[in-house]
Design a protein around this motif. Structure first.
Motif, mmCIF file in Angstrom:
data_model
loop_
_atom_site.group_PDB
_atom_site.id
_atom_site.type_symbol
_atom_site.label_atom_id
_atom_site.label_comp_id
_atom_site.label_asym_id
_atom_site.label_seq_id
_atom_site.Cartn_x
_atom_site.Cartn_y
_atom_site.Cartn_z
ATOM 1 N N ARG A 72 6.928 2.301 12.276
ATOM 2 C CA ARG A 72 6.551 1.170 13.129
ATOM 3 C C ARG A 72 5.239 1.436 13.843
ATOM 4 N N ASP A 73 5.033 2.670 14.306
ATOM 5 C CA ASP A 73 3.806 2.993 15.048
ATOM 6 C C ASP A 73 2.571 2.881 14.148
ATOM 7 N N VAL A 74 2.706 3.303 12.873
ATOM 8 C CA VAL A 74 1.580 3.160 11.942
ATOM 9 C C VAL A 74 1.269 1.682 11.730
ATOM 10 N N LEU A 75 2.319 0.877 11.590
ATOM 11 C CA LEU A 75 2.123 -0.562 11.412
ATOM 12 C C LEU A 75 1.504 -1.175 12.658
ATOM 13 N N LEU A 76 1.938 -0.730 13.825
ATOM 14 C CA LEU A 76 1.353 -1.241 15.074
ATOM 15 C C LEU A 76 -0.136 -0.920 15.157
ATOM 16 N N PHE A 77 -0.514 0.254 14.657
ATOM 17 C CA PHE A 77 -1.929 0.635 14.642
ATOM 18 C C PHE A 77 -2.744 -0.389 13.860
ATOM 19 N N LEU A 78 -2.222 -0.781 12.679
ATOM 20 C CA LEU A 78 -2.929 -1.758 11.853
ATOM 21 C C LEU A 78 -2.950 -3.140 12.507
ATOM 22 N N GLU A 117 12.123 5.886 11.782
ATOM 23 C CA GLU A 117 11.747 4.469 11.763
ATOM 24 C C GLU A 117 10.622 4.183 12.745
ATOM 25 N N GLU A 118 10.658 4.848 13.889
ATOM 26 C CA GLU A 118 9.642 4.603 14.911
ATOM 27 C C GLU A 118 8.254 5.004 14.419
ATOM 28 N N SER A 119 8.173 6.077 13.600
ATOM 29 C CA SER A 119 6.872 6.528 13.088
ATOM 30 C C SER A 119 6.257 5.476 12.173
ATOM 31 N N ALA A 159 0.829 -1.200 0.000
ATOM 32 C CA ALA A 159 0.000 0.000 0.000
ATOM 33 C C ALA A 159 0.865 1.252 0.000
ATOM 34 N N LEU A 160 1.966 1.222 0.736
ATOM 35 C CA LEU A 160 2.872 2.369 0.760
ATOM 36 C C LEU A 160 3.492 2.591 -0.618
ATOM 37 N N GLU A 161 3.815 1.502 -1.329
ATOM 38 C CA GLU A 161 4.395 1.640 -2.659
ATOM 39 C C GLU A 161 3.401 2.279 -3.632
ATOM 40 N N ARG A 162 2.121 2.067 -3.405
ATOM 41 C CA ARG A 162 1.116 2.607 -4.313
ATOM 42 C C ARG A 162 0.648 3.995 -3.889
ATOM 43 N N LEU A 163 1.105 4.444 -2.745
ATOM 44 C CA LEU A 163 0.771 5.786 -2.251
ATOM 45 C C LEU A 163 2.068 6.521 -1.932
ATOM 46 N N PRO A 164 2.846 6.853 -2.952
ATOM 47 C CA PRO A 164 4.184 7.392 -2.716
ATOM 48 C C PRO A 164 4.191 8.692 -1.923
ATOM 49 N N ARG A 165 3.164 9.557 -2.125
ATOM 50 C CA ARG A 165 3.155 10.833 -1.391
ATOM 51 C C ARG A 165 2.976 10.594 0.094
ATOM 52 N N THR A 166 2.026 9.735 0.437
ATOM 53 C CA THR A 166 1.818 9.401 1.852
ATOM 54 C C THR A 166 3.039 8.686 2.417
ATOM 55 N N ALA A 167 3.598 7.750 1.631
ATOM 56 C CA ALA A 167 4.768 7.004 2.095
ATOM 57 C C ALA A 167 5.944 7.926 2.343
ATOM 58 N N SER A 168 6.116 8.926 1.467
ATOM 59 C CA SER A 168 7.248 9.836 1.645
ATOM 60 C C SER A 168 7.095 10.679 2.902
ATOM 61 N N ARG A 169 5.869 11.007 3.258
ATOM 62 C CA ARG A 169 5.647 11.764 4.495
ATOM 63 C C ARG A 169 6.017 10.934 5.725
ATOM 64 N N ILE A 170 5.614 9.659 5.685
ATOM 65 C CA ILE A 170 5.945 8.782 6.814
ATOM 66 C C ILE A 170 7.452 8.563 6.878
ATOM 67 N N ALA A 171 8.060 8.298 5.711
ATOM 68 C CA ALA A 171 9.495 8.043 5.663
ATOM 69 C C ALA A 171 10.282 9.272 6.079
ATOM 70 N N GLY A 172 9.669 10.458 5.901
ATOM 71 C CA GLY A 172 10.355 11.683 6.299
ATOM 72 C C GLY A 172 10.436 11.872 7.793
ATOM 73 N N GLU A 173 9.684 11.063 8.526
ATOM 74 C CA GLU A 173 9.739 11.136 9.993
ATOM 75 C C GLU A 173 10.935 10.323 10.487
ATOM 76 N N GLY A 217 5.424 -2.535 20.707
ATOM 77 C CA GLY A 217 6.696 -2.124 20.128
ATOM 78 C C GLY A 217 7.739 -1.899 21.204
ATOM 79 N N GLU A 218 9.016 -2.017 20.809
ATOM 80 C CA GLU A 218 10.131 -1.802 21.738
ATOM 81 C C GLU A 218 9.944 -2.626 23.011
ATOM 82 N N THR A 219 9.688 -3.917 22.838
ATOM 83 C CA THR A 219 9.383 -4.795 23.972
ATOM 84 C C THR A 219 10.609 -5.634 24.333
#
Length: 301
Positions: free
Chosen positions: A270-276, A266-268, A250-264, A287-289
């Motif tokens: 991971r947190d989005v993935l943890l939400f899902l 690694e933890e950001s 999904a991130l590969e198909r939404l490059p603008r959204t992915a770039s915003r997350i990647a601009g933060e 996370g970080e357990t």
């Protein structure tokens, strides 16, 4: 790293063909998947390719030597001769020992697993039977051969080490250049708001979010129905990986959204993935357990 059918034989067959090995390693660089190329440590990729394509130092397995014997008559007028054959397994590039006088020309054989057997023969003729030192001489010949074999392997290992260093250096440069090319291409693609993967008209990328139940009652019920516990664990793991894979696509198909997350950081991501994951697994993903003396980025107990 993807495996591909570009050469008929595995590289261990071409012991002395350093040029072919180097060409194969350089070709391998082109076939490293882009995702692996971007995310993996360069030194790790280099060593993986060198280990796959480079010759390995020959190592004699002197504790596994065995022998066999045969009798033959050189001609009809001669007495029979006893031939004693000694065989030593040698791992690595054993054929590089040619010219070292450590095996007979017909005694170097390679098995299907690319291990070599280096062999040498000694003969016992009738005129030798009365020699009181015959047994001592046979032992001396065997020990001299073992020493010569070990010495020759050490000498050849230096040549192999130079070959591996050359391959390591060239592969490192090629990987670095290819990584930079790919990063530039990806960056330009994302900046242009272009998908990194083809999306067909009307196609929507779904990330599965269906609440999964993990509790002792389900495990006990599965066990009562004859389902082994490890089967349930495998099913849970496959479902978890499917969610993570869908998230990545999904991130590969939404490059603008992915770039915003990647601009933060690694933890950001991971947190989005943890939400899902927690939407699926009722808050059981953390996370970080800490686990024992280590720590995991993401944990689903």
């Amino acid at each position: 790293m993807s495996m591909h059918q570009r050469r008929v034989y595995r590289p261990n067959v071409w012991d002395a063909e350093f040029g072919s090995r180097l060409a194969g390693a350089e070709d391998e660089v082109i076939h490293v998947e882009e995702g692996v190329l971007i995310s993996a440590d360069n030194a790790v990729l280099v060593e993986a390719i060198v280990e796959e394509w480079a010759a390995k130092p020959p190592v004699p397995q002197l504790n596994q030597i065995w022998s066999d014997r045969r009798e033959y008559r050189p001609d009809s007028a001669s007495a029979s001769v006893l031939q004693i054959n000694f065989h030593a397994p040698v791992t690595g590039a054993a054929s590089l020992l040619h010219g070292k006088n450590v095996f007979t020309s017909a005694g170097n054989n390679q098995s299907r697993d690319h291990s070599w057997t280096v062999s040498i023969s000694v003969e016992v003729r009738d005129e030798m039977l009365d020699d009181p030192r015959l047994e001592e001489n046979l032992l001396h010949s065997l020990n001299s051969w073992k020493t010569a074999l070990a010495t020759s392997c050490r000498e050849v290992s230096k040549e192999v080490a130079d070959h591996r260093d050359e391959m390591r250096s060239k592969v490192a440069v090629l990987l670095d250049r290819r990584r930079r090319r790919v990063e530039i291409a990806r960056s330009a693609t994302v900046a242009a708001d272009i998908n990194l993967e083809r999306v067909l008209p009307g196609e929507v990328m779904h990330i599965p979010v269906s609440r999964e139940i993990i509790n002792l009652e389900q495990i006990e019920q599965s066990a009562a129905n004859g389902v082994p516990e490890y089967r349930l664990t495998e099913a849970i793991a496959q479902s978890l990986l499917a969610t993570i894979t869908s998230f990545g696509k999904a991130l590969e198909r939404l490059p603008r959204t992915a770039s915003r997350i990647a601009g933060e950081d690694e933890e950001s991501i991971r947190d989005v993935l943890l939400f899902l994951l927690n939407a699926n697994w009722r808050g059981l993903a953390t996370g970080e357990t800490f686990i024992g003396e280590g720590k995991s980025d993401i944990l689903l107990r």
